[in-house]
Design a protein around this motif. Structure first.
Motif, PDB file in Angstrom:
ATOM      1  N   ALA A  50       0.842  -1.188   0.000  1.00 15.12           N
ATOM      2  CA  ALA A  50       0.000   0.000   0.000  1.00 15.12           C
ATOM      3  C   ALA A  50       0.877   1.238   0.000  1.00 15.12           C
ATOM      4  O   ALA A  50       2.043   1.187   0.435  1.00 15.12           O
ATOM      5  CB  ALA A  50      -0.927  -0.006   1.212  1.00 15.12           C
ATOM      6  N   ILE A  51       0.313   2.353  -0.480  1.00 14.05           N
ATOM      7  CA  ILE A  51       1.079   3.580  -0.577  1.00 14.05           C
ATOM      8  C   ILE A  51       0.173   4.762  -0.275  1.00 14.05           C
ATOM      9  O   ILE A  51      -1.000   4.779  -0.653  1.00 14.05           O
ATOM     10  CB  ILE A  51       1.726   3.694  -1.977  1.00 14.05           C
ATOM     11  CG1 ILE A  51       2.745   4.822  -2.027  1.00 14.05           C
ATOM     12  CG2 ILE A  51       0.672   3.822  -3.060  1.00 14.05           C
ATOM     13  CD1 ILE A  51       3.648   4.751  -3.268  1.00 14.05           C
ATOM     14  N   SER A  52       0.731   5.747   0.415  1.00 13.16           N
ATOM     15  CA  SER A  52      -0.039   6.941   0.742  1.00 13.16           C
ATOM     16  C   SER A  52      -0.203   7.813  -0.496  1.00 13.16           C
ATOM     17  O   SER A  52       0.452   7.589  -1.523  1.00 13.16           O
ATOM     18  CB  SER A  52       0.657   7.735   1.847  1.00 13.16           C
ATOM     19  OG  SER A  52       1.911   8.210   1.397  1.00 13.16           O
ATOM     20  N   GLY A  55       2.939   9.239  -1.777  1.00 14.60           N
ATOM     21  CA  GLY A  55       3.981   8.252  -2.042  1.00 14.60           C
ATOM     22  C   GLY A  55       5.043   8.193  -0.964  1.00 14.60           C
ATOM     23  O   GLY A  55       5.979   7.401  -1.069  1.00 14.60           O
ATOM     24  N   SER A  56       4.899   8.992   0.076  1.00  9.43           N
ATOM     25  CA  SER A  56       5.946   9.075   1.097  1.00  9.43           C
ATOM     26  C   SER A  56       5.906   7.919   2.096  1.00  9.43           C
ATOM     27  O   SER A  56       6.886   7.649   2.776  1.00  9.43           O
ATOM     28  CB  SER A  56       5.832  10.391   1.862  1.00  9.43           C
ATOM     29  OG  SER A  56       4.583  10.468   2.536  1.00  9.43           O
ATOM     30  N   ILE A 105      -1.738   8.797   4.604  1.00 12.53           N
ATOM     31  CA  ILE A 105      -1.361   7.531   5.229  1.00 12.53           C
ATOM     32  C   ILE A 105      -1.729   6.388   4.290  1.00 12.53           C
ATOM     33  O   ILE A 105      -2.412   6.591   3.298  1.00 12.53           O
ATOM     34  CB  ILE A 105      -2.056   7.330   6.590  1.00 12.53           C
ATOM     35  CG1 ILE A 105      -3.579   7.291   6.420  1.00 12.53           C
ATOM     36  CG2 ILE A 105      -1.644   8.429   7.563  1.00 12.53           C
ATOM     37  CD1 ILE A 105      -4.323   6.970   7.710  1.00 12.53           C
ATOM     38  N   TYR A 106      -1.260   5.187   4.591  1.00  9.14           N
ATOM     39  CA  TYR A 106      -1.620   4.024   3.798  1.00  9.14           C
ATOM     40  C   TYR A 106      -2.668   3.204   4.540  1.00  9.14           C
ATOM     41  O   TYR A 106      -2.879   3.378   5.755  1.00  9.14           O
ATOM     42  CB  TYR A 106      -0.404   3.153   3.471  1.00  9.14           C
ATOM     43  CG  TYR A 106       0.399   2.701   4.667  1.00  9.14           C
ATOM     44  CD1 TYR A 106       1.659   3.243   4.905  1.00  9.14           C
ATOM     45  CD2 TYR A 106      -0.078   1.723   5.541  1.00  9.14           C
ATOM     46  CE1 TYR A 106       2.414   2.836   5.995  1.00  9.14           C
ATOM     47  CE2 TYR A 106       0.665   1.318   6.622  1.00  9.14           C
ATOM     48  CZ  TYR A 106       1.905   1.874   6.850  1.00  9.14           C
ATOM     49  OH  TYR A 106       2.629   1.463   7.931  1.00  9.14           O
TER      50      TYR A 106
END
Length: 126
Positions: A50-52, A55-56, A105-106
């Protein structure tokens, strides 16, 4: 409402690599947290990565850590899953998922996602 289309799946030998892509349309991509899930025959759909929305922040299930990389290009409305050192147990249909997010957030729980693609098949042969 966002539409998601996955691509890049296929048949690969053990140890091989594939780059999966998920193209989004119909929404503001940069406001969505994204995830990749997979489902093997007879099994539950499970989180892979998963990615926020920026992308951070990223998340990986333990079984793919060090082998898979999730990334996104908000300018191209696309999220990627680079899969390396593939194993037979990685064989599954891979799904892209999205949800609106305001916190960068993810999310790693299936029920937290609102939008799903149709999936792309990954088959790893030994």
């Amino acid at each position: 409402q966002v539409q998601l289309v996955e691509s890049g799946g296929g048949l690969v030998q053990v140890g091989g690599s594939l780059r999966l892509s998920c193209a989004a349309s119909g929404g503001t991509f940069g406001t969505y947290a994204m995830g990749w899930f997979r489902q093997a025959p007879g099994k539950e759909r499970e989180i892979v990565a998963a990615i926020s929305r920026s992308g951070s922040r990223t998340y990986y299930v333990d079984s793919v850590k060090g082998r898979f990389t999730i990334s996104r290009d908000n300018g191209k409305n696309t999220v990627y899953l680079q899969t390396n050192d593939l194993k037979p147990e990685d064989t599954a249909t891979y799904y892209c998922a999205a949800r609106i997010d305001y916190s960068d957030i993810y999310y790693y729980i299936k029920a937290q996602y609102n939008y799903w693609g149709q999936g792309t098949q990954v088959t790893v042969s030994s």
